[in-house]
Write an enzyme that holds these catalytic residues in place. Structure first.
Site, PDB file in Angstrom:
ATOM      1  N   ASN A  55       2.391   1.521   4.299  1.00  0.00           N
ATOM      2  CA  ASN A  55       2.724   0.264   5.005  1.00  0.00           C
ATOM      3  C   ASN A  55       2.457   0.369   6.507  1.00  0.00           C
ATOM      4  O   ASN A  55       3.147  -0.230   7.328  1.00  0.00           O
ATOM      5  CB  ASN A  55       4.181  -0.170   4.738  1.00  0.00           C
ATOM      6  CG  ASN A  55       4.487  -1.609   5.136  1.00  0.00           C
ATOM      7  OD1 ASN A  55       5.568  -1.918   5.615  1.00  0.00           O
ATOM      8  ND2 ASN A  55       3.533  -2.508   4.973  1.00  0.00           N
ATOM      9  N   ASP A 112      -8.319   3.907   1.162  1.00  0.00           N
ATOM     10  CA  ASP A 112      -7.309   4.367   2.124  1.00  0.00           C
ATOM     11  C   ASP A 112      -8.030   4.936   3.352  1.00  0.00           C
ATOM     12  O   ASP A 112      -8.758   5.924   3.246  1.00  0.00           O
ATOM     13  CB  ASP A 112      -6.478   5.449   1.427  1.00  0.00           C
ATOM     14  CG  ASP A 112      -5.387   5.998   2.310  1.00  0.00           C
ATOM     15  OD1 ASP A 112      -5.370   5.682   3.515  1.00  0.00           O
ATOM     16  OD2 ASP A 112      -4.545   6.750   1.783  1.00  0.00           O
ATOM     17  N   CYS A 118       0.868  -1.186   0.000  1.00  0.00           N
ATOM     18  CA  CYS A 118       0.000   0.000   0.000  1.00  0.00           C
ATOM     19  C   CYS A 118       0.901   1.231   0.000  1.00  0.00           C
ATOM     20  O   CYS A 118       2.092   1.127  -0.306  1.00  0.00           O
ATOM     21  CB  CYS A 118      -0.957  -0.019   1.184  1.00  0.00           C
ATOM     22  SG  CYS A 118      -0.158   0.056   2.806  1.00  0.00           S
ATOM     23  N   CYS A 135      -1.241   0.804   7.393  1.00  0.00           N
ATOM     24  CA  CYS A 135      -2.675   0.470   7.550  1.00  0.00           C
ATOM     25  C   CYS A 135      -3.042  -0.785   6.746  1.00  0.00           C
ATOM     26  O   CYS A 135      -3.146  -1.885   7.294  1.00  0.00           O
ATOM     27  CB  CYS A 135      -3.561   1.640   7.128  1.00  0.00           C
ATOM     28  SG  CYS A 135      -3.332   3.147   8.114  1.00  0.00           S
ATOM     29  N   ARG A 136      -3.247  -0.621   5.453  1.00  0.00           N
ATOM     30  CA  ARG A 136      -3.858  -1.690   4.655  1.00  0.00           C
ATOM     31  C   ARG A 136      -2.950  -2.893   4.424  1.00  0.00           C
ATOM     32  O   ARG A 136      -3.349  -4.040   4.678  1.00  0.00           O
ATOM     33  CB  ARG A 136      -4.329  -1.125   3.300  1.00  0.00           C
ATOM     34  CG  ARG A 136      -5.452  -0.124   3.431  1.00  0.00           C
ATOM     35  CD  ARG A 136      -5.649   0.671   2.156  1.00  0.00           C
ATOM     36  NE  ARG A 136      -4.500   1.539   1.886  1.00  0.00           N
ATOM     37  CZ  ARG A 136      -4.331   2.266   0.795  1.00  0.00           C
ATOM     38  NH1 ARG A 136      -5.246   2.207  -0.161  1.00  0.00           N
ATOM     39  NH2 ARG A 136      -3.272   3.029   0.646  1.00  0.00           N
ATOM     40  N   SER A 137      -1.727  -2.650   3.926  1.00  0.00           N
ATOM     41  CA  SER A 137      -0.884  -3.827   3.595  1.00  0.00           C
ATOM     42  C   SER A 137      -0.398  -4.581   4.831  1.00  0.00           C
ATOM     43  O   SER A 137      -0.348  -5.820   4.783  1.00  0.00           O
ATOM     44  CB  SER A 137       0.275  -3.457   2.658  1.00  0.00           C
ATOM     45  OG  SER A 137       1.184  -2.578   3.264  1.00  0.00           O
TER      46      SER A 137
HETATM   47  P1  4NP Z   1      -1.745   2.839   4.090  1.00  0.00           P
HETATM   48  O1  4NP Z   1      -2.386   4.190   4.664  1.00  0.00           O
HETATM   49  O2  4NP Z   1      -1.221   3.180   2.711  1.00  0.00           O
HETATM   50  O3  4NP Z   1      -2.872   1.882   4.065  1.00  0.00           O
HETATM   51  O4  4NP Z   1      -0.632   2.451   5.044  1.00  0.00           O
HETATM   52  C1  4NP Z   1      -1.746   5.428   4.653  1.00  0.00           C
HETATM   53  C2  4NP Z   1      -0.787   5.704   5.592  1.00  0.00           C
HETATM   54  C3  4NP Z   1      -0.190   6.945   5.615  1.00  0.00           C
HETATM   55  C4  4NP Z   1      -0.536   7.898   4.677  1.00  0.00           C
HETATM   56  C5  4NP Z   1      -1.484   7.613   3.720  1.00  0.00           C
HETATM   57  C6  4NP Z   1      -2.092   6.375   3.709  1.00  0.00           C
HETATM   58  N1  4NP Z   1       0.088   9.186   4.723  1.00  0.00           N
HETATM   59  O5  4NP Z   1      -0.329  10.060   3.920  1.00  0.00           O
HETATM   60  O6  4NP Z   1       0.983   9.409   5.526  1.00  0.00           O
END
Ligand code: 4NP
Length: 170
Positions: free
Chosen positions: A16, A131, A13, A18-20
């Site tokens: 790294n 997201d 994702c 939340c989702r992945s």
């Molecule tokens: P992820 O979520 O891609 O599922 O880990 C996010 C984590 C951080 C950010 C965006 C999405 N960020 O903008 O910092």
């Protein structure tokens, strides 16, 4: 199939956190429940570097724990070109991730490994895992539901495609 050559699955994702990592934790638990650890290796990475070295987002950890999934000890890392070479399945959460991962495939050799995770979702909707980072708690719950059913379907796919035992007794 040979036990020595594990199938390597990498979830990707943006951050790294939340989702992945959730997909990694859920899928690893499913693999363990089936006793298939000798056949399948699981990892995750982010396309961005902002959160490298951090544990998963607290909201994602709390949601996972509520569903009996531990994200203990996980640490965010960024994807590197060598991941494209070593992984067998690179499953990305959204179309931005797809674009960003393929950027590392400079010679155009590994694109066939990179797929949207929700291609395996029995109810794929937009084919993207939304997201949850800037939203409320319900977004994390929705991510959990999507990841759970998609991970289950993906494991069935691997078992069938690679002729793995459906369950290994310990
Ligand atoms: P992820 O979520 O891609 O599922 O880990 C996010 C984590 C951080 C950010 C965006 C999405 N960020 O903008 O910092």
């Amino acid at each position: 199939m040979e036990k020595e050559k594990k199938i390597r699955v990498l979830f990707v994702c943006l951050g790294n956190i939340c989702r992945s990592p959730l997909a990694e934790a859920v899928f690893r638990q499913l693999v363990k429940e089936r006793g298939l650890e000798a056949y399948i290796e699981v990892d995750s990475a982010g396309t961005g570097a902002w959160h490298v070295g951090e544990p998963p987002d607290r909201r994602m950890r709390v949601t996972a724990e509520r569903h009996g999934v531990s994200m203990e000890g996980m640490v965010a890392r960024q994807i590197s070109p060598s991941d494209l070479e070593t992984a067998d399945y690179i499953l990305v959460m959204d179309k931005d991730n797809l674009h960003d991962v393929l950027y590392h495939d400079r010679e155009g050799k590994w694109g066939y490994k990179v797929r949207l995770f929700r291609e395996f979702d029995p109810h794929p909707g937009s084919y993207q895992v939304p997201d949850p980072y800037y939203g409320g708690p319900e977004g994390f719950e929705e991510v959990y539901r999507i990841v759970r059913r998609t991970a289950e379907a993906f494991l069935e796919h691997l078992i069938e495609k690679h002729q793995l035992p459906a369950r290994v007794k310990s």
